[in-house]
Design a protein around this motif. Structure first.
Motif, PDB file in Angstrom:
ATOM      1  N   HIS A  69       0.802  -1.225   0.000  1.00  0.00           N
ATOM      2  CA  HIS A  69       0.000   0.000   0.000  1.00  0.00           C
ATOM      3  C   HIS A  69       0.834   1.275   0.000  1.00  0.00           C
ATOM      4  N   ALA A  70       2.054   1.205   0.528  1.00  0.00           N
ATOM      5  CA  ALA A  70       2.852   2.427   0.681  1.00  0.00           C
ATOM      6  C   ALA A  70       4.174   2.350  -0.065  1.00  0.00           C
ATOM      7  N   GLY A  71       4.274   1.421  -1.006  1.00  0.00           N
ATOM      8  CA  GLY A  71       5.521   1.284  -1.763  1.00  0.00           C
ATOM      9  C   GLY A  71       5.897   2.549  -2.508  1.00  0.00           C
ATOM     10  N   ALA A  72       4.896   3.293  -2.994  1.00  0.00           N
ATOM     11  CA  ALA A  72       5.189   4.529  -3.734  1.00  0.00           C
ATOM     12  C   ALA A  72       5.840   5.562  -2.829  1.00  0.00           C
ATOM     13  N   ILE A  73       5.437   5.591  -1.560  1.00  0.00           N
ATOM     14  CA  ILE A  73       6.036   6.548  -0.623  1.00  0.00           C
ATOM     15  C   ILE A  73       7.494   6.181  -0.352  1.00  0.00           C
ATOM     16  N   LEU A  74       7.768   4.899  -0.224  1.00  0.00           N
ATOM     17  CA  LEU A  74       9.155   4.482  -0.012  1.00  0.00           C
ATOM     18  C   LEU A  74       9.998   4.765  -1.253  1.00  0.00           C
ATOM     19  N   ALA A 204      -6.183   4.265   5.067  1.00  0.00           N
ATOM     20  CA  ALA A 204      -7.165   4.397   3.993  1.00  0.00           C
ATOM     21  C   ALA A 204      -7.341   3.108   3.190  1.00  0.00           C
ATOM     22  N   ALA A 205      -6.384   2.188   3.304  1.00  0.00           N
ATOM     23  CA  ALA A 205      -6.434   0.962   2.502  1.00  0.00           C
ATOM     24  C   ALA A 205      -7.551   0.048   2.997  1.00  0.00           C
ATOM     25  N   PRO A 206      -8.172  -0.700   2.092  1.00  0.00           N
ATOM     26  CA  PRO A 206      -9.201  -1.654   2.534  1.00  0.00           C
ATOM     27  C   PRO A 206      -8.571  -2.747   3.380  1.00  0.00           C
ATOM     28  N   LEU A 207      -9.319  -3.193   4.373  1.00  0.00           N
ATOM     29  CA  LEU A 207      -8.821  -4.282   5.208  1.00  0.00           C
ATOM     30  C   LEU A 207      -8.653  -5.535   4.357  1.00  0.00           C
ATOM     31  N   GLU A 208      -7.488  -6.167   4.488  1.00  0.00           N
ATOM     32  CA  GLU A 208      -7.197  -7.335   3.662  1.00  0.00           C
ATOM     33  C   GLU A 208      -7.576  -8.633   4.368  1.00  0.00           C
ATOM     34  N   ARG A 209      -7.815  -8.549   5.674  1.00  0.00           N
ATOM     35  CA  ARG A 209      -8.113  -9.764   6.410  1.00  0.00           C
ATOM     36  C   ARG A 209      -8.910  -9.386   7.650  1.00  0.00           C
ATOM     37  N   SER A 210      -9.376 -10.376   8.346  1.00  0.00           N
ATOM     38  CA  SER A 210     -10.180 -10.130   9.529  1.00  0.00           C
ATOM     39  C   SER A 210      -9.348  -9.456  10.613  1.00  0.00           C
TER      40      SER A 210
END
Length: 375
Positions: A69-74, A204-210
């Motif tokens: 989700h944050a690879g672009a920031i890195l 802001a990212a959608p939850l990927e798991r419970s």
């Protein structure tokens, strides 16, 4: 800062470390580093060790929500520092370096100091260091030269900030490091801004798991998939220990659960299997045991709020001691640490109402009652 001034600073730090006086430590290096030094005195290891192979570290990085989700920031961070003599890195919550970037000469120097993919840089492993101390304190930190506990890192200055998920739990730290001679007043602000940007994207990212919602202060309750789940005390203890400690071998987890009591390790394995049946077979990894599921734990939020000095949030969360019916040595240890840190913070700067909240659960604490009456 000119080189002569930096040398004088190093000399002052050396003099402070020779002292056993915490007042001297705080005057020389500030409260955050002084508190880290106190924790580090309990640690025996002084050299970073590889816990994962480079290939295993890369595999774990590929699975990381921070990368996804944050690879672009890195990448922006990499571009920003790419032409400078800095090394940039992401370290997960257990202290493992999962991503790092630097010019070849800087990368080689970092590797000589033990900073490379798969190396382990928690405070419990290496003492005071940038990412480890940022996660242990919950605060952005600068660790200058010989403020590092390990002599092998004294040629570096490290700037690091914790990274939190949407629930406020620390999931790792961003770090940028350079030669101590190249200290920059902008570096800490840069890494703190990058950490905030990563946190914003993760939130802001959608939850990927419970998500497991666990309340363990005062009493315990658990919800999974937005539904209440029955969680026996022993399984709650395991979940709290893994959430608070990060990871543990079977022997470590067994000892934290049972101490000297004559309980078979097979019993501990059976409890972990039962917890996996509830949470999902992939929720707890093995060798070492580690949670691979998001846990929203009130005790973690309490610890973080207390570290940040946010006593409004801390006293709101504090509904009693951690798992008060538990006799597990590991839980008792964490319980006492949570209470002691909150108590110290309240005595130092708590309001009458905040002290009163704590006093309701500790009616025999005369010092707290007296402080509440005087505020």
């Amino acid at each position: 800062m000119d080189i002569a001034t930096l040398h004088r600073r190093r000399a002052a730090i050396d003099r402070a470390r020779e002292s056993n006086d915490t007042v001297v430590h705080e005057a020389a290096v500030g409260r955050t580093i002084a508190e880290s030094w106190r924790r580090s005195r309990l640690q025996a290891r002084t050299e970073a060790t590889a816990e994962l192979s480079e290939a295993e570290a890369i595999d774990r990085w590929l699975e990381s929500p921070v990368r996804r989700h944050a690879g672009a920031i890195l990448s922006q961070m990499e571009d920003l520092l790419g032409r400078e003599s800095f090394a940039a890195a992401f370290v997960d919550r257990t202290g493992l370096v999962l991503w790092c970037s630097a010019m070849p000469a800087v990368a080689r120097a970092a590797e000589r100091s033990g900073f490379f993919l798969g190396s382990y840089w928690s405070e419990t492993s290496l003492g005071t260091n940038g990412p480890g101390t940022a996660m242990a304190s919950g605060l952005p930190v600068t660790v200058f030269a010989n403020e590092h506990w390990s002599a092998g890192v004294h040629d570096w200055v490290c700037y690091a900030a914790p990274v939190r998920n949407r629930f406020g739990s620390i999931v790792g730290a961003l770090d940028i490091s350079t030669s101590w001679r190249s200290e920059s007043s902008l570096a800490l602000a840069t890494v703190t801004a990058m950490s905030s940007a990563v946190e914003h994207v993760l939130a802001a990212a959608p939850l990927e798991r419970s998500v497991v919602h666990l309340r363990a202060l005062g009493h315990h309750s658990c919800s999974l998939h937005d539904e209440q789940a029955r969680l026996p005390l022993r399984q709650a203890e395991i979940l709290v220990l893994l959430a608070m400690d990060g990871e543990a071998s079977l022997d470590q987890l067994h000892d934290r659960l049972h101490g000297e009591r004559p309980v078979s390790r097979t019993t501990t394995k059976a409890e972990i299997s039962a917890l996996r049946r509830l949470l999902g077979t992939d929720a707890i990894t093995s060798r070492p045991y580690r949670l691979d599921i998001d846990v929203d734990l009130d005790a973690l939020h309490l610890a973080d709020a207390t570290r940040r000095g946010d006593l409004v949030t801390a006293t709101r969360l504090y509904r009693g001691q951690l798992l008060p019916n538990s006799e597990s040595p590991g839980i008792i240890d964490i319980r006492h640490r949570l209470d002691a840190r909150l108590r110290s913070a309240l005595l130092r700067s708590g309001t009458a109402d905040q002290l009163g909240t704590f006093a309701r659960f500790h009616p025999d604490d005369i010092e707290i009652a007296e402080a509440a009456a005087l505020r």
